[in-house]
Design a protein around this motif. Structure first.
Motif, short mmCIF file in Angstrom:
data_model
loop_
_atom_site.label_atom_id
_atom_site.label_comp_id
_atom_site.label_asym_id
_atom_site.label_seq_id
_atom_site.Cartn_x
_atom_site.Cartn_y
_atom_site.Cartn_z
N ALA A 130 0.84 -1.21 0.00
CA ALA A 130 0.00 0.00 0.00
C ALA A 130 0.87 1.26 0.00
O ALA A 130 0.59 2.22 -0.72
N VAL A 153 2.15 1.70 -3.54
CA VAL A 153 1.08 2.15 -4.44
C VAL A 153 0.77 3.63 -4.18
O VAL A 153 0.59 4.42 -5.12
N LEU A 155 -1.44 6.52 -6.30
CA LEU A 155 -2.82 6.01 -6.29
C LEU A 155 -3.29 5.88 -4.83
O LEU A 155 -2.53 6.10 -3.90
N THR A 156 -4.56 5.53 -4.65
CA THR A 156 -5.13 5.47 -3.30
C THR A 156 -5.50 4.03 -2.95
O THR A 156 -6.58 3.56 -3.30
N PRO A 157 -4.59 3.34 -2.27
CA PRO A 157 -4.86 1.94 -1.93
C PRO A 157 -5.68 1.80 -0.65
O PRO A 157 -5.72 2.71 0.18
N VAL A 170 -7.45 -1.26 -5.03
CA VAL A 170 -7.46 0.10 -5.57
C VAL A 170 -8.78 0.23 -6.32
O VAL A 170 -9.14 -0.66 -7.11
N LEU A 173 -3.07 -1.95 -11.46
CA LEU A 173 -2.82 -0.52 -11.24
C LEU A 173 -3.01 0.25 -12.54
O LEU A 173 -3.49 1.39 -12.55
N THR A 182 -6.80 0.70 -13.14
CA THR A 182 -7.47 1.63 -12.22
C THR A 182 -6.86 3.03 -12.27
O THR A 182 -7.55 4.02 -12.08
N GLY A 183 -5.53 3.11 -12.53
CA GLY A 183 -4.86 4.41 -12.49
C GLY A 183 -4.68 5.04 -13.85
O GLY A 183 -4.36 6.23 -13.95
N TYR A 195 -4.78 2.44 6.24
CA TYR A 195 -5.23 1.92 4.95
C TYR A 195 -6.53 1.13 5.07
O TYR A 195 -7.23 0.95 4.08
#
Ligand code: BTN
Length: 277
Positions: A104, A107, A113-115, A125, A173, A176-177, A216
């Motif tokens: 996390a 990431v 990004l926001t894990p 994510v 990732l 999603t990113g 998290y």
């Protein structure tokens, strides 16, 4: 490792690795059945703490609960680290939570990004699982001889890499990113975070990691979940984490909270809500 692309992954990765002992030595394979299986063999043969096995693809990637881990070439990270902590065997499952925090952190800090973490160690994510962790312990007369800490992160896998039935639960990732992840840089950053947290855990124990894990996993507090635990299926509301990393759950009828040490969590009403931003 005949493919020049693989050689370049290994060379770039080794160049970028600022760790003291994690990833030293490093074994890199273009393809292997499972990095965990190979690392377990190395550990039994006496490989030192910090030895890491990375593969570009796995033909028999292992998941938790006897599942398989989809491991196509050229896109993701499949890594197993050999650790030899002098700790009681009962505390070894905490390494699952530690590894989830390391992923996390990577990431969040290195990919922007926001894990979120779903207990014990799934990293999500956008509400979908992008990482799985499998810690396997070797003991002798009850004492820990080695732990193989396996981490699989879906970095650049395209949608087509996931079977239809997994697409609402699993992702990468990249998906999603919206940006491709530099695999050697990610692997080096992950081992750096992992080493730092592992040393902290050895010196100060799980309480030193707990705030980061809770940061998290904050969205899980108060969430109704079902846990397929070794002792049976348990349904309740998440109260939080005990001081040793066990999950505390309030069951429907009230009473003393249940402590769960292992299990597979399903969020009642689906995976995709409540992810911390
Ligand atoms: C899970 O089911 O969530 C755990 C998946 C763990 C996958 C990783 S990939 C690297 C290492 N080698 C394996 O065979 N499994 C782990």
């Amino acid at each position: 490792m005949d493919d020049p692309a693989d050689q370049s992954f290994a060379a770039t990765f080794t160049r970028q690795l600022p760790t003291r002992f994690l990833g030293r030595p490093l074994h890199f394979f273009a393809t292997i059945d499972s990095t965990n299986t190979y690392a377990a063999g190395l550990a039994r043969a006496g490989a030192c703490e910090g030895t890491v096995v990375i593969a570009d693809s796995q033909s028999g990637g292992k998941g938790r609960l006897g599942r398989s881990w989809i491991s196509p070439p050229g896109v993701n990270l499949y890594l197993s680290a050999i650790l030899r902590p002098s700790v009681p065997a009962a505390t070894v499952p905490q390494l699952n939570l530690l590894a989830a925090v390391a992923v996390a952190d990577t990431v969040a800090r290195d990919c922007g990004l926001t894990p979120a973490i779903k207990w014990p160690n799934d990293v999500l994510v956008g509400g979908k699982k992008v990482c799985g962790i499998l810690a396997e312990m070797q003991t002798e007369a009850g004492a820990v001889r080695a732990v193989v800490l396996g981490i699989g992160v879906n970095l650049n896998a395209p949608l087509g890499a996931f079977p239809e039935e997994l697409r609402d639960k699993a992702s990468s990732l990249f998906l999603t990113g919206g940006r491709l992840v530099d695999r050697p840089a990610f692997a080096a950053a992950l081992l750096t975070h992992l080493e730092k947290l592992y040393v902290l855990w050895l010196e100060q124990g799980f309480p030193a990691l707990r705030p980061a894990w809770e940061h998290y996993a904050a969205w899980m507090i108060g969430t109704p979940i079902t846990v397929a635990a070794p002792e049976g299926t348990v349904t309740g509301t998440v109260l939080g984490l005990d001081s040793d990393g066990a999950l505390l759950l309030q069951e429907g009828g009230g009473g003393t909270p249940r402590r769960l040490l292992a299990g597979d969590v399903t969020v009642v009403g689906g995976y995709t809500h409540g992810v911390r931003s």
